[in-house]
Motif scaffolding. Structure first.
Motif, short mmCIF file in Angstrom:
data_model
loop_
_atom_site.label_atom_id
_atom_site.label_comp_id
_atom_site.label_asym_id
_atom_site.label_seq_id
_atom_site.Cartn_x
_atom_site.Cartn_y
_atom_site.Cartn_z
N GLU A 1 -0.87 -2.31 -10.76
CA GLU A 1 -1.57 -1.06 -10.44
C GLU A 1 -0.74 0.16 -10.83
O GLU A 1 -1.29 1.16 -11.30
N VAL A 2 0.56 0.08 -10.66
CA VAL A 2 1.44 1.20 -11.05
C VAL A 2 1.38 1.39 -12.56
O VAL A 2 1.25 2.51 -13.06
N ARG A 3 1.44 0.30 -13.31
CA ARG A 3 1.37 0.39 -14.77
C ARG A 3 0.00 0.89 -15.23
O ARG A 3 -0.09 1.67 -16.17
N PHE B 1 10.30 7.76 -10.19
CA PHE B 1 11.46 6.93 -9.90
C PHE B 1 12.04 6.42 -11.20
O PHE B 1 11.33 6.19 -12.17
N ASP B 2 13.35 6.20 -11.20
CA ASP B 2 14.01 5.62 -12.36
C ASP B 2 13.87 4.10 -12.37
O ASP B 2 13.85 3.47 -13.43
N ALA B 3 13.78 3.50 -11.19
CA ALA B 3 13.63 2.05 -11.06
C ALA B 3 13.07 1.73 -9.68
O ALA B 3 13.13 2.55 -8.76
N ALA B 4 12.53 0.49 -9.56
CA ALA B 4 12.00 0.04 -8.28
C ALA B 4 12.43 -1.40 -8.03
O ALA B 4 12.49 -2.20 -8.96
N ILE B 5 12.71 -1.68 -6.77
CA ILE B 5 13.00 -3.04 -6.32
C ILE B 5 11.81 -3.42 -5.44
O ILE B 5 11.60 -2.81 -4.39
N ILE B 6 11.02 -4.41 -5.89
CA ILE B 6 9.76 -4.73 -5.23
C ILE B 6 9.74 -6.20 -4.83
O ILE B 6 9.87 -7.08 -5.67
N ASP B 7 9.56 -6.44 -3.54
CA ASP B 7 9.39 -7.79 -3.02
C ASP B 7 8.05 -8.32 -3.52
O ASP B 7 7.06 -7.58 -3.58
N LEU B 8 7.98 -9.59 -3.89
CA LEU B 8 6.72 -10.16 -4.37
C LEU B 8 5.76 -10.49 -3.24
O LEU B 8 4.55 -10.35 -3.40
N GLY B 9 6.27 -10.89 -2.08
CA GLY B 9 5.42 -11.29 -0.96
C GLY B 9 5.22 -10.18 0.04
O GLY B 9 5.69 -10.28 1.17
N LEU B 10 4.51 -9.15 -0.35
CA LEU B 10 4.30 -7.99 0.51
C LEU B 10 2.95 -8.05 1.22
O LEU B 10 1.99 -8.59 0.66
N PRO B 11 2.85 -7.47 2.42
CA PRO B 11 1.54 -7.32 3.04
C PRO B 11 0.75 -6.19 2.36
O PRO B 11 1.34 -5.36 1.66
N GLU B 12 -0.54 -6.18 2.57
CA GLU B 12 -1.46 -5.19 2.01
C GLU B 12 -1.73 -5.45 0.53
O GLU B 12 -2.83 -5.78 0.17
N ILE B 13 -0.73 -5.26 -0.32
CA ILE B 13 -0.84 -5.51 -1.77
C ILE B 13 0.42 -6.29 -2.16
O ILE B 13 1.53 -5.84 -1.87
N LYS C 1 0.83 -1.21 0.00
CA LYS C 1 0.00 0.00 0.00
C LYS C 1 0.86 1.26 0.00
O LYS C 1 0.63 2.18 -0.77
N SER C 2 1.88 1.29 0.85
CA SER C 2 2.80 2.43 0.88
C SER C 2 3.60 2.51 -0.41
O SER C 2 3.84 3.59 -0.94
N GLY C 3 4.02 1.34 -0.91
CA GLY C 3 4.75 1.30 -2.17
C GLY C 3 3.94 1.86 -3.32
O GLY C 3 4.45 2.60 -4.16
N LEU C 4 2.66 1.53 -3.36
CA LEU C 4 1.78 2.05 -4.41
C LEU C 4 1.68 3.57 -4.32
O LEU C 4 1.74 4.27 -5.32
N TYR C 5 1.55 4.08 -3.11
CA TYR C 5 1.50 5.53 -2.92
C TYR C 5 2.76 6.20 -3.48
O TYR C 5 2.68 7.13 -4.28
N TYR C 6 3.93 5.74 -3.04
CA TYR C 6 5.18 6.33 -3.50
C TYR C 6 5.31 6.22 -5.02
O TYR C 6 5.69 7.18 -5.69
N ALA C 7 5.01 5.04 -5.57
CA ALA C 7 5.21 4.80 -7.00
C ALA C 7 4.29 5.63 -7.87
O ALA C 7 4.66 5.98 -9.00
N THR C 8 3.11 5.97 -7.38
CA THR C 8 2.19 6.75 -8.19
C THR C 8 2.29 8.25 -7.95
O THR C 8 1.92 9.05 -8.81
N GLU C 9 2.81 8.64 -6.80
CA GLU C 9 2.91 10.07 -6.47
C GLU C 9 4.25 10.70 -6.84
O GLU C 9 4.33 11.92 -7.01
#
Length: 72
Positions: free
Chosen positions: A65-67, A45-57, A34-42
């Motif tokens: 959702e970012v795409r 960034f040039d790149a993101a490192i995203i864990d697949l097993g996250l809480p919330e989303i 959820k926090s990651g989605l906020y940062y990524a859409t607001e």
């Protein structure tokens, strides 16, 4: 270069942030999907490192959702 790290494990998140910062990157971090989605859409960034097993989303849903919001 500005990076986003989305990782729920605190120690790993801190290690990634410190290591990448030492290499000269500007690093923002989020502890769940959820926090990651906020940062990524607001912010841009040039790149993101995203864990697949996250809480919330989970990581795959976060990327979808970012795409859908028009970010790559």
């Amino acid at each position: 270069m500005r990076l986003l790290v989305v990782e729920d494990e605190s120690l790993l998140r801190q290690q990634l942030q410190q290591g990448l910062s030492k290499q000269g990157y500007v690093v923002d971090v989020a502890e769940d999907g959820k926090s990651g989605l906020y940062y990524a859409t607001e912010y841009d960034f040039d790149a993101a490192i995203i864990d697949l097993g996250l809480p919330e989303i989970d990581g795959i849903s976060l990327i979808q959702e970012v795409r859908a919001a028009g970010k790559e």
